[in-house]
Design an enzyme around this catalytic site. Structure first.
Site, PDB file in Angstrom:
ATOM      1  N   GLU A 144      50.975  67.615 -13.533  1.00 17.72           N
ATOM      2  CA  GLU A 144      51.728  66.603 -12.774  1.00 17.72           C
ATOM      3  C   GLU A 144      51.811  65.296 -13.553  1.00 17.72           C
ATOM      4  OE1 GLU A 144      50.614  66.191  -8.624  1.00 17.72           O
ATOM      5  OE2 GLU A 144      51.371  64.129  -8.601  1.00 17.72           O
ATOM      6  N   LYS A 202      44.297  64.836  -1.474  1.00 15.89           N
ATOM      7  CA  LYS A 202      45.026  65.557  -2.539  1.00 15.89           C
ATOM      8  C   LYS A 202      45.069  64.679  -3.798  1.00 15.89           C
ATOM      9  CE  LYS A 202      48.863  66.972  -4.880  1.00 15.89           C
ATOM     10  NZ  LYS A 202      49.530  66.308  -5.995  1.00 15.89           N
ATOM     11  N   ASP A 247      35.289  75.976 -11.640  1.00 18.24           N
ATOM     12  CA  ASP A 247      36.062  76.695 -10.622  1.00 18.24           C
ATOM     13  C   ASP A 247      36.674  75.701  -9.625  1.00 18.24           C
ATOM     14  OD1 ASP A 247      36.927  78.202  -8.476  1.00 18.24           O
ATOM     15  OD2 ASP A 247      35.198  79.550  -8.497  1.00 18.24           O
ATOM     16  N   HIS A 281      55.827  57.161 -10.713  1.00 21.98           N
ATOM     17  CA  HIS A 281      55.945  58.615 -10.709  1.00 21.98           C
ATOM     18  C   HIS A 281      57.260  59.064 -11.340  1.00 21.98           C
ATOM     19  CE1 HIS A 281      53.975  62.100  -9.036  1.00 21.98           C
ATOM     20  NE2 HIS A 281      55.166  62.606  -8.750  1.00 21.98           N
TER      21      HIS A 281
HETATM   22  C1  MEV Z   1      50.570  62.675  -5.526  1.00 21.52           C
HETATM   23  O1  MEV Z   1      50.255  63.786  -6.308  1.00 21.52           O
HETATM   24  C2  MEV Z   1      49.315  62.076  -4.928  1.00 21.52           C
HETATM   25  C3  MEV Z   1      49.531  60.953  -3.942  1.00 21.52           C
HETATM   26  O2  MEV Z   1      50.434  61.345  -2.904  1.00 21.52           O
HETATM   27  C4  MEV Z   1      48.184  60.579  -3.362  1.00 21.52           C
HETATM   28  C5  MEV Z   1      48.235  59.579  -2.226  1.00 21.52           C
HETATM   29  O3  MEV Z   1      49.229  59.521  -1.502  1.00 21.52           O
HETATM   30  O4  MEV Z   1      47.219  58.894  -2.059  1.00 21.52           O
HETATM   31  C6  MEV Z   1      50.170  59.758  -4.607  1.00 21.52           C
END
Ligand code: MEV
Length: 436
Positions: free
Chosen positions: A84, A275, A291, A388
């Site tokens: 990513e 995430k 793992d 991003h």
């Molecule tokens: C994207 O891979 C991860 C985010 O969505 C985490 C977050 O929102 O804190 C940017």
């Protein structure tokens, strides 16, 4: 798609031919493309093939590095394997921010791992419990050949409990076993010990009991709430000045705190928030061939331990001190598994100074916290898309086979514009037409 018998017995060449023939118009070209991803050294390719079954080729994912991570006063360049865009850039950014504000602090709370033997016992509960001390001794003796070496390294079985679970399921009992596995993740060790315990239980029951005892399964638990690490950053609120253009120190701290509170109370936000933490954690876990499925499964269970899924990180502002902390369980190893077999994982560990499992836990947790810090900082200031999509611009440009001049021109054009797939296509098309 046809079905096939004995696929695993085919040679790699035959496997590639068969699979390609199933979907590709130009099967030889696909086979050739797969071949280009083979390791140039046959011996190395053999090592990689040995990790899995039915392998056709390798699937490369970028291996990058986030420098300037000061963790407990020591400087690291952390290897990260992730597909990513902007994850490594974000981690590096956060490392740099905290480098001049005391760095990351981390400590291991404990390293206890858990395994279970699930069994059915049709006799009286009291009989099983009365014999339990003798059973335990027998199990320990029978498993000696497996535990001896781990004991010599300072680990082994820490405790064995017998749990009556018959309220949940009739005749269901459980052995809950705690382990210390030192620098190894310990899955093989734990499972071998548990299977040995299961066999001993059966033979003990055959010898001493009339009623029937059967083993349903013996397996480690990937939920290891007591294999726990904490990482944190802290500084006076006034030292947050300069972190971003949009908000001065106090306003930044307050907005950041509120963003973390929202992830503590709302499961929809908490999932995305966590995430983001695992963007960092998984990347280091993969780079060291640990793992990541086990580590994620464990973390998400931990995040729901009070019955609601919540943020793994927490923020406080007390007496004008901003503190941001991550508490996360994880079972990692720096010996055993693929850690030394995978040539790049071995190098990752070397790059980190050949850490112990405890040190690796601290590094990984710090990267998870850094990742979370960078994501939340973007979210409460510019929004996530700016950084991003700028990184994603590389992928979009590759899609359109952009040449050198075009790459620079596109980056310049999108400096103060919103990047989107269509916007880039339109820009390139217009530029290509005007140049013709
Ligand atoms: C994207 O891979 C991860 C985010 O969505 C985490 C977050 O929102 O804190 C940017």
């Amino acid at each position: 798609m046809d079905t096939i018998k004995g696929f695993s017995k085919l040679s790699k060449e035959e496997k590639m031919q068969w699979v390609a023939s199933q979907f590709a118009e130009d099967a030889p070209a696909v086979v050739e493309e797969w071949r280009t991803f083979w390791h140039p050294t046959a011996a190395q390719q053999q090592v990689l093939d040995g990790f899995s079954e039915n392998t056709l080729t390798n699937f490369p994912i970028p291996f990058g590095v986030a420098p300037n991570f000061v963790i407990n006063g020591q400087n690291y360049a952390v290897p990260m394997v992730i597909e990513e865009s902007s994850v490594v850039a974000a981690a590096s950014y956060a490392a740099k921010v905290w480098m001049s504000r005391g760095g990351f602090h981390a400590s291991v709370v404990d390293t206890v791992k858990i395994g279970q033997v699930h069994l059915l016992w049709e006799g009286a509960s009291s009989q099983l419990f009365e014999h339990f001390e003798a059973i335990k001794q027998q199990m320990t003796t029978d498993a000696k050949a497996i535990t001896e070496r781990m004991e010599a390294r300072g680990g082994g079985v820490l405790s064995i409990e017998l749990l009556d679970k018959t309220e949940d399921e009739s005749n269901y009992y459980q052995l809950k076993v705690s382990f210390e596995t030192c620098d190894s993740m310990g899955a093989n060790f734990i499972n071998s010990v548990l299977e040995s315990f299961g066999k001993t239980l059966i033979s003990y029951a055959d010898l001493h009991f009339e009623a029937h005892l059967s083993i349903i399964m013996a397996i480690l638990s990937n939920y290891t709430p007591d294999c726990l690490v904490k990482a944190w950053v802290e500084c006076p609120v006034e030292d947050l000045i300069g972190i971003c253009r949009e908000l001065e120190g106090k306003a930044f701290a307050q907005k950041f705190y509120t963003a973390i509170r929202i992830a503590e109370i709302d499961p929809f936000r908490a999932t995305t928030h966590n995430k983001g933490i695992y963007n960092g954690i998984d990347a280091v876990v993969l780079a060291t061939a640990n793992d990541f499925r086990a580590i994620e499964a464990c973390g998400h269970t931990y995040a729901s331990r009070d019955g609601q899924y919540r943020s793994l990180s927490h923020c406080t502002i007390t007496d004008d001190i901003f503190r941001f902390e991550l508490e996360v369980p994880m079972a990692v190893g720096t010996v055993g598994g693929l850690t030394k077999l995978h040539p790049l994982a071995r190098r990752s560990l070397e790059l980190l100074g050949n850490p112990s499992a405890k040190e690796l836990m601290q590094i990984i947790a710090s990267v998870g916290l850094a990742q979370n810090f960078a994501a939340v900082k973007s979210l409460i200031t510019t929004g996530i898309q700016q950084g991003h999509m700028k990184m994603h611009l590389h992928n979009i440009l590759q899609h359109f086979n952009a040449k050198n001049g075009e790459v620079e021109a596109t980056f310049k054009h999108f400096e103060d514009r919103v990047v989107s797939f269509n916007a880039v296509r339109n820009f390139l098309e217009a530029r290509r037409t005007s140049i013709q």
